[in-house]
Design a protein around this motif. Structure first.
Motif, PDB file in Angstrom:
ATOM      1  N   UNK A   1     -10.290   7.168  -5.366  1.00  0.00           N
ATOM      2  CA  UNK A   1     -11.037   7.863  -4.323  1.00  0.00           C
ATOM      3  C   UNK A   1     -11.407   9.221  -4.876  1.00  0.00           C
TER       4      UNK A   1
ATOM      5  N   UNK B   1      -1.156   4.692   2.656  1.00  0.00           N
ATOM      6  CA  UNK B   1      -0.489   5.476   1.613  1.00  0.00           C
ATOM      7  C   UNK B   1       0.078   6.767   2.191  1.00  0.00           C
TER       8      UNK B   1
ATOM      9  N   UNK C   1       0.839  -1.207   0.000  1.00  0.00           N
ATOM     10  CA  UNK C   1       0.000   0.000   0.000  1.00  0.00           C
ATOM     11  C   UNK C   1       0.873   1.256   0.000  1.00  0.00           C
TER      12      UNK C   1
ATOM     13  N   UNK D   1       1.074   4.180  -2.817  1.00  0.00           N
ATOM     14  CA  UNK D   1       0.929   5.605  -2.497  1.00  0.00           C
ATOM     15  C   UNK D   1       2.032   6.440  -3.134  1.00  0.00           C
TER      16      UNK D   1
ATOM     17  N   UNK E   1     -10.425   7.466 -10.853  1.00  0.00           N
ATOM     18  CA  UNK E   1      -9.680   7.648  -9.608  1.00  0.00           C
ATOM     19  C   UNK E   1     -10.188   6.664  -8.572  1.00  0.00           C
TER      20      UNK E   1
ATOM     21  N   UNK F   1     -11.826  15.348   0.296  1.00  0.00           N
ATOM     22  CA  UNK F   1     -12.158  13.984  -0.149  1.00  0.00           C
ATOM     23  C   UNK F   1     -12.670  13.917  -1.591  1.00  0.00           C
ATOM     24  N   UNK F   2     -13.094  15.058  -2.145  1.00  0.00           N
ATOM     25  CA  UNK F   2     -13.601  15.005  -3.525  1.00  0.00           C
ATOM     26  C   UNK F   2     -12.459  15.095  -4.542  1.00  0.00           C
ATOM     27  N   UNK F   3     -11.244  15.357  -4.076  1.00  0.00           N
ATOM     28  CA  UNK F   3     -10.114  15.422  -5.003  1.00  0.00           C
ATOM     29  C   UNK F   3      -9.639  14.016  -5.374  1.00  0.00           C
ATOM     30  N   UNK F   4      -9.050  13.869  -6.574  1.00  0.00           N
ATOM     31  CA  UNK F   4      -8.467  12.564  -6.926  1.00  0.00           C
ATOM     32  C   UNK F   4      -7.360  12.195  -5.934  1.00  0.00           C
ATOM     33  N   UNK F   5      -7.215  10.896  -5.697  1.00  0.00           N
ATOM     34  CA  UNK F   5      -6.263  10.399  -4.703  1.00  0.00           C
ATOM     35  C   UNK F   5      -4.844  10.911  -4.959  1.00  0.00           C
ATOM     36  N   UNK F   6      -4.428  10.973  -6.236  1.00  0.00           N
ATOM     37  CA  UNK F   6      -3.043  11.376  -6.515  1.00  0.00           C
ATOM     38  C   UNK F   6      -2.809  12.832  -6.124  1.00  0.00           C
ATOM     39  N   UNK F   7      -3.858  13.658  -6.251  1.00  0.00           N
ATOM     40  CA  UNK F   7      -3.718  15.064  -5.860  1.00  0.00           C
ATOM     41  C   UNK F   7      -3.754  15.213  -4.338  1.00  0.00           C
ATOM     42  N   UNK F   8      -4.522  14.355  -3.677  1.00  0.00           N
ATOM     43  CA  UNK F   8      -4.558  14.405  -2.213  1.00  0.00           C
ATOM     44  C   UNK F   8      -3.191  14.024  -1.640  1.00  0.00           C
ATOM     45  N   UNK F   9      -2.589  12.974  -2.190  1.00  0.00           N
ATOM     46  CA  UNK F   9      -1.275  12.549  -1.694  1.00  0.00           C
ATOM     47  C   UNK F   9      -0.219  13.621  -1.956  1.00  0.00           C
ATOM     48  N   UNK F  10      -0.321  14.273  -3.109  1.00  0.00           N
ATOM     49  CA  UNK F  10       0.632  15.355  -3.419  1.00  0.00           C
ATOM     50  C   UNK F  10       0.450  16.519  -2.441  1.00  0.00           C
TER      51      UNK F  10
ATOM     52  N   UNK G   1       1.221   6.867  -6.849  1.00  0.00           N
ATOM     53  CA  UNK G   1       0.135   7.834  -7.039  1.00  0.00           C
ATOM     54  C   UNK G   1       0.628   9.255  -6.746  1.00  0.00           C
ATOM     55  N   UNK G   2       1.437   9.402  -5.694  1.00  0.00           N
ATOM     56  CA  UNK G   2       1.999  10.712  -5.347  1.00  0.00           C
ATOM     57  C   UNK G   2       2.783  11.294  -6.517  1.00  0.00           C
TER      58      UNK G   2
ATOM     59  N   UNK H   1       0.575  12.577  -9.118  1.00  0.00           N
ATOM     60  CA  UNK H   1      -0.064  13.821  -8.689  1.00  0.00           C
ATOM     61  C   UNK H   1       0.885  15.004  -8.751  1.00  0.00           C
ATOM     62  N   UNK H   2       2.137  14.779  -8.366  1.00  0.00           N
ATOM     63  CA  UNK H   2       3.110  15.879  -8.355  1.00  0.00           C
ATOM     64  C   UNK H   2       3.442  16.353  -9.769  1.00  0.00           C
TER      65      UNK H   2
END
Lengths: 194, 194
Positions: free
Chosen positions: A168, B90, A89, A93, A166, B44-53, A96-97, A100-101
């Motif tokens: 989430x 993550x 996991x 992450x 996505x 929480x409405x953001x895509x996971x990759x943007x949340x992790x970033x 995915x990070x 996103x970056x």
């Protein structure tokens, strides 16, 4: 960057000891070609923070060299209660990070979605997946190890299923690259014609 | 950077929606002072990759401003089968990654280890943890929200337990900073004296 009309997908089969990475170009007619395949390995005797940094460095090198349009990562389930699941996991992450970056859309797909997309059968075994990946990409040999084949299968699954989903929250069409929007449009047109 | 003889610890209570961060300075005599406390929030409405970033950006800002000697992260268990557990894992991976990329040692501690270290009772409730954290750090109010208090408790737990313990693989004394080596030496001397 993939040429116009094709979608370049980085597939990541996350893992701490072996993290499979595969890059494919998929044309609108669904034909696909291999761009890159490999495995980022880390030493289990290293501290976890150094292993995750090594995985990030390996994934960044692939992102820098091959510039995918989208990143697809295998979805990890808590129910999968092996001792390695938390490391898996964490590695997912990281993948995915990094997407996103860079402002790249990312998506996760379950193992059975991947198997069904590539072999037509959600419970396919590893050899069936490797065989179909080799056939689709016109490879002379089966991709090795299985983590590398799984990463390619993930990338193919993502392209063939169309559009990012996505894991989430909702990634709307606003997050699509021009290539992906073109692809999504083509997919919609194809469905309408049926 | 903490002054000589004190250990500066960043504690991270990982989460996608609220990621608690707390920085404390702990002296050799175990007295502690607050350096920073906060929560990195993502939508929480953001895509996971943007949340992790966004979480990575928030943690990097704290690392840059406060320059801890070590990073302590709450250990996440797969058995904890809530729907959020994968996102939590993550986020914990991101915190560990950022430590590794800066050459900082990292450690994970379980919630019961943290509660026992701070309250003397491994099943303490959130209010007991907040109350003890406020008392130890001489705060006029209870740290809010609970995620922030948990991050501070993690940092205190790590300093008081002494030395980093990697969650996978062994982080030997080679990974200790000078401050941590001094601390480990002091801990050993203390134990010997008993």
């Amino acid at each position: 960057m993939a040429s116009t009309g094709t979608l370049r997908v980085l597939g990541v089969d996350p893992g701490l000891t072996r993290c499979g990475v595969g890059v494919v170009d998929v044309a609108r007619n669904r034909s696909a070609s291999l761009v890159h395949v490999g495995v980022v390995r880390t030493d289990p005797s290293m501290p976890i923070e150094q292993r995750l940094a090594a995985i990030a460095a390996g994934l960044r090198a692939v992102l820098d060299e091959h510039r995918p349009d989208v990143v697809a990562v295998e979805r990890v389930f808590a129910q999968n209660n092996r001792s390695t699941v938390m490391g898996t996991a964490q590695a997912s992450g990281i993948a995915l990070l990094l997407a996103g970056e860079r402002g790249l859309p990312a998506a996760t797909h379950t193992p059975s979605e991947v198997k069904a997309a590539v072999t037509g059968y959600g419970s396919a075994d590893k050899l069936q997946v490797q065989t179909m990946v080799a056939r689709v990409l016109r490879l002379d040999e089966l991709p090795q190890p299985a983590d590398a084949a799984d990463a390619l299968a993930l990338a193919l699954c993502h392209a063939w299923r169309g559009g990012p989903t996505a894991s989430a929250g909702g990634a709307g069409s606003a997050t699509l690259t021009p290539a992906q929007r073109a692809w999504a449009d083509a997919e919609r047109a194809r469905v309408t014609r049926r």
